[in-house]
Write a protein that holds these residues in place. Structure first.
Motif, mmCIF file in Angstrom:
data_model
loop_
_atom_site.group_PDB
_atom_site.id
_atom_site.type_symbol
_atom_site.label_atom_id
_atom_site.label_comp_id
_atom_site.label_asym_id
_atom_site.label_seq_id
_atom_site.Cartn_x
_atom_site.Cartn_y
_atom_site.Cartn_z
ATOM 1 N N PRO A 7 0.840 -1.204 0.000
ATOM 2 C CA PRO A 7 0.000 0.000 0.000
ATOM 3 C C PRO A 7 0.877 1.258 0.000
ATOM 4 O O PRO A 7 1.799 1.387 0.796
ATOM 5 C CB PRO A 7 -0.788 -0.115 1.311
ATOM 6 N N GLY A 8 0.619 2.161 -0.925
ATOM 7 C CA GLY A 8 1.432 3.359 -1.055
ATOM 8 C C GLY A 8 2.560 3.206 -2.049
ATOM 9 O O GLY A 8 3.347 4.155 -2.232
ATOM 10 N N GLY A 9 2.697 1.984 -2.666
ATOM 11 C CA GLY A 9 3.729 1.778 -3.660
ATOM 12 C C GLY A 9 5.108 1.652 -3.032
ATOM 13 O O GLY A 9 5.260 1.530 -1.806
ATOM 14 N N PRO A 10 6.174 1.705 -3.869
ATOM 15 C CA PRO A 10 7.542 1.523 -3.343
ATOM 16 C C PRO A 10 7.969 2.628 -2.389
ATOM 17 O O PRO A 10 8.857 2.422 -1.557
ATOM 18 C CB PRO A 10 8.395 1.496 -4.602
ATOM 19 N N GLN A 11 7.340 3.801 -2.501
ATOM 20 C CA GLN A 11 7.733 4.905 -1.632
ATOM 21 C C GLN A 11 7.536 4.569 -0.164
ATOM 22 O O GLN A 11 8.315 4.989 0.696
ATOM 23 C CB GLN A 11 6.943 6.162 -1.985
ATOM 24 N N SER A 23 7.977 1.700 1.266
ATOM 25 C CA SER A 23 9.107 0.884 1.712
ATOM 26 C C SER A 23 10.378 1.713 1.840
ATOM 27 O O SER A 23 11.210 1.469 2.725
ATOM 28 C CB SER A 23 9.339 -0.276 0.735
ATOM 29 N N PHE A 24 10.553 2.705 0.936
ATOM 30 C CA PHE A 24 11.706 3.614 1.059
ATOM 31 C C PHE A 24 11.602 4.454 2.330
ATOM 32 O O PHE A 24 12.608 4.789 2.953
ATOM 33 C CB PHE A 24 11.793 4.524 -0.166
ATOM 34 N N ASP A 25 10.379 4.803 2.730
ATOM 35 C CA ASP A 25 10.203 5.661 3.901
ATOM 36 C C ASP A 25 10.422 4.915 5.213
ATOM 37 O O ASP A 25 10.837 5.516 6.211
ATOM 38 C CB ASP A 25 8.797 6.271 3.896
ATOM 39 N N LEU A 26 10.121 3.616 5.233
ATOM 40 C CA LEU A 26 10.263 2.838 6.465
ATOM 41 C C LEU A 26 11.727 2.463 6.703
ATOM 42 O O LEU A 26 12.437 2.103 5.761
ATOM 43 C CB LEU A 26 9.420 1.559 6.390
ATOM 44 N N ASP A 82 12.820 -6.041 5.517
ATOM 45 C CA ASP A 82 11.808 -7.072 5.734
ATOM 46 C C ASP A 82 11.430 -7.773 4.433
ATOM 47 O O ASP A 82 11.282 -9.004 4.398
ATOM 48 C CB ASP A 82 10.562 -6.448 6.375
ATOM 49 N N ILE A 83 11.265 -6.999 3.374
ATOM 50 C CA ILE A 83 10.886 -7.595 2.093
ATOM 51 C C ILE A 83 12.007 -8.490 1.565
ATOM 52 O O ILE A 83 11.764 -9.602 1.074
ATOM 53 C CB ILE A 83 10.535 -6.492 1.079
ATOM 54 N N THR A 84 13.249 -8.023 1.661
ATOM 55 C CA THR A 84 14.384 -8.818 1.196
ATOM 56 C C THR A 84 14.495 -10.124 1.976
ATOM 57 O O THR A 84 14.787 -11.182 1.391
ATOM 58 C CB THR A 84 15.684 -8.011 1.339
ATOM 59 N N SER A 85 14.224 -10.074 3.265
ATOM 60 C CA SER A 85 14.292 -11.292 4.076
ATOM 61 C C SER A 85 13.283 -12.329 3.593
ATOM 62 O O SER A 85 13.588 -13.533 3.539
ATOM 63 C CB SER A 85 14.044 -10.951 5.549
#
Length: 617
Positions: free
Chosen positions: A421-425, A427-430, A436-439
């Motif tokens: 939700p909110g797109g890739p931005q 994940s960049f903001d967190l 977490d996604i890479t894991s």
């Protein structure tokens, strides 16, 4: 004249000519009326079956609770009918005929009650000629039977009413549940720990990367024999389509740990608009530099080996760094990096695999005493392939698989971030968005790789435990206990009531069903008291005209005859006192007595306690 009946205080008179009726049997043998449904076999067999069924149900309920139910075939043997229908229909089919038969027997008990009282003699009109238990039915008949102390009729009606609730409980006593059951079986292990010989062909790596990418796009679960970083040696599973459970086996498993972490420092040099330089440092102090052209694409990603002091010189076994770049909505560049240092560990484990989809349900570590092989020993010595970095190859196909693997895994991670939700931005903001996604993605990729390259073909028979979910027939205790004890009580009281009723009704000299108009006329045609009644008399008029008379069945002919009785003014009142003079042809063994059964006080005054009727001998 002896045959004339004159009423004192009134102008009513009637003639009794029952003395002209020939004795029963004078013209031939007269058979008593005894329908098949009132034979000993039926009237005692029906409550006995009800009693036996109640006892069986109670025993079955207790056994069901102690054993957890009863086994049933795993598949429906009636494909055209659902199990739910059978579980509710079959008990009803068994119970309803018995309940219906018992209500028919109760109907006859209420039907014959006036004639039983007439045979005893001295019965007032309200308890004999005017008593209609059939019209009242079993419920309203309870109150009339209680009033006149007709105990057999009362309890028979109670049991008949109880049968109306049988169907409600019968349709809810059985349930089909699932229960775990263990079996000891043998399975064939088709894989064992070992490094595959063609690992350098990279087929397993590109296939695993493709699955990881497809899993992100299609939200796929882990493949068979893989779960949350675990990969276990594959074995055959039972193929029965009706099975639903797990198979547990002692086997070998590889646990993959990716050991991913955020960098301690990341910088992006944008001095040259055609060549950005990304520098990122891991927690261990390892630094990786990436140079890329931002003009080529506003979204870029990749993976690079990380060379740290003490790490392997083989780039396929080194840690890696995933990097991700995009432009914010305001056009400014933004980057994220994640460092990962994969490792593997071999264990002897107890692996549980689901039978329906072969997914790995659980892995329990037993010990680390795994025999030495080319995974735990030379050449890997327990080191893990990073699964995304490979040596350059002059073989274009192998080189193509290498590039495809790198781009697929890092691309799957960025695609995962784009689907948030909110797109890739977002994940960049967190702070830990990409970590977490890479894991998740990298763990799945390396688990599939582990199953593909760390196990070689084998053929060994191993013992296993199959825990299968099998259907069981469960008897619900609450409705079952209620129904069982209702059946037991109805059956027990039914047997007692029918034994008592049989003793009373066997003396009644009926030769035809007494419910027809012809039968009633044949019993009263010569009695004479019908001359007192008119066709349009209502119920009150009938009570009034027949008051003061008692009725009985003539012992010689079986006809209904009326007898006079003294009516005292203090009991019925002066206005109601009507003394009828009828011809008295009483038998020596019969004594005519009278008392109003509607008043307890008059019973006591006549010498009868409330719990006895005037004609109880």
């Amino acid at each position: 004249m002896d045959s004339d009946r004159l009423s004192r205080g009134s102008e009513r008179h009637f003639r009794n000519s029952t003395h002209l009726i020939p004795s029963a049997g004078s013209g031939g043998k007269v058979l008593p009326y005894n329908p098949w449904y009132m034979s000993w076999f039926v009237v005692l067999g029906t409550p006995f079956v009800i009693l036996a069924l109640g006892i069986a149900l109670e025993v079955g309920t207790i056994v069901s609770s102690e054993r957890g139910g009863f086994k049933v075939p795993p598949t429906n043997i009636f494909p055209l009918v659902s199990p739910q229908f059978l579980l509710s229909f079959v008990p009803v089919v068994i119970i309803v005929p018995l309940a219906f038969m018992w209500r028919e027997i109760d109907w006859v008990v209420r039907w014959l009650q006036p004639y039983i009282l007439l045979w005893k003699g001295g019965s007032p009109a309200e308890e004999s000629l005017l008593l209609d238990y059939i019209m009242l039915g079993p419920f309203l008949g309870l109150f009339r039977a209680s009033k006149y102390k007709h105990r057999i009729v009362f309890w028979s009606s109670v049991t008949a009413l109880a049968t109306y609730f049988f169907q409600t409980f019968a349709g809810s006593i059985f349930q089909l549940r699932q229960k775990e059951q263990d079996y000891s079986i043998s399975v064939t292990s088709i894989k064992d720990l070992g490094l595959i010989p063609d690992v350098n062909q990279l087929n397993a790596f590109v296939a695993a990367a493709g699955f990881a990418e497809a899993a992100v796009y299609q939200s796929l679960p882990d493949p068979p024999f893989i779960s949350k970083g675990w990969a276990v040696a594959q074995f055959t599973l039972p193929t029965d389509p009706g099975l639903n459970g797990t198979v547990s086996i002692n086997t070998t498993g590889i646990q993959t740990a990716i050991n991913c972490e955020n960098p301690v420092n990341t910088s992006l040099n944008t001095t040259n608009p055609n060549s950005f330089e990304l520098t990122s440092q891991s927690v261990e102090g390892c630094t990786v530099n990436v140079t890329y052209d931002p003009i080529v694409s506003s979204i870029q990603f990749g993976v690079l080996p990380v060379s740290c002091p003490g790490s392997s010189t083989n780039i396929t076994l080194q840690p890696v760094m995933f990097w991700f770049f995009h432009n914010k909505t305001d056009g400014s560049p933004e980057v994220k990096t994640v460092f990962c240092a994969p490792s593997i560990k071999a264990y002897n484990v107890i692996a549980s695999v689901n039978l329906n989809d072969r997914s790995l349900a659980n892995v329990a570590i037993e010990n680390e005493r795994v025999p030495s092989n080319n995974v735990t020993g030379d050449p890997l010595a327990g080191q893990a392939y990073n699964g995304v970095i490979f040596n350059n190859s002059t073989n274009p196909f192998i080189q193509g698989r290498s590039l495809a693997t790198k781009s697929s895994v890092s691309g799957a991670i960025f695609r995962f971030a784009s689907q948030m939700p909110g797109g890739p931005q977002s994940s960049f903001d967190l702070p830990n968005g990409f970590l977490d996604i890479t894991s998740i993605v990298y763990t799945q990729h390396l688990s599939v790789v582990a199953k593909s390259i760390y196990f070689v073909d084998a053929n060994a028979t191993l013992p296993a435990k199959m825990t299968s979910l099998v259907p069981i027939l469960w008897i619900d205790p609450f409705p079952a206990h209620i129904l069982a004890w209702s059946l037991i009580l109805v059956g027990f009281f039914g047997i007692v009531l029918q034994v008592l009723h049989q003793r009373e009704r066997r003396k009644v000299p009926l030769t035809t069903p007494p419910g027809s108009i012809g039968a009633v006329v044949s019993l009263t045609a010569r009695s004479g008291f019908g001359e007192l009644l008119l066709p349009y008399d209502d119920e009150a008029a009938l009570h009034r005209k027949l008051r003061g008379l008692t009725f009985r069945l003539d012992r010689r002919t079986g006809a209904i005859v009326a007898d006079d009785v003294e009516i005292y003014d203090h009991i019925l009142g002066a206005d109601d006192a009507t003394i009828s003079l009828l011809e008295r042809s009483r038998s020596r063994d019969q004594t005519i007595s009278f008392a109003s059964s509607t008043e307890l006080a008059s019973q006591a005054a006549s010498g009868y306690p409330p719990w006895k009727t005037p004609y109880d001998r």
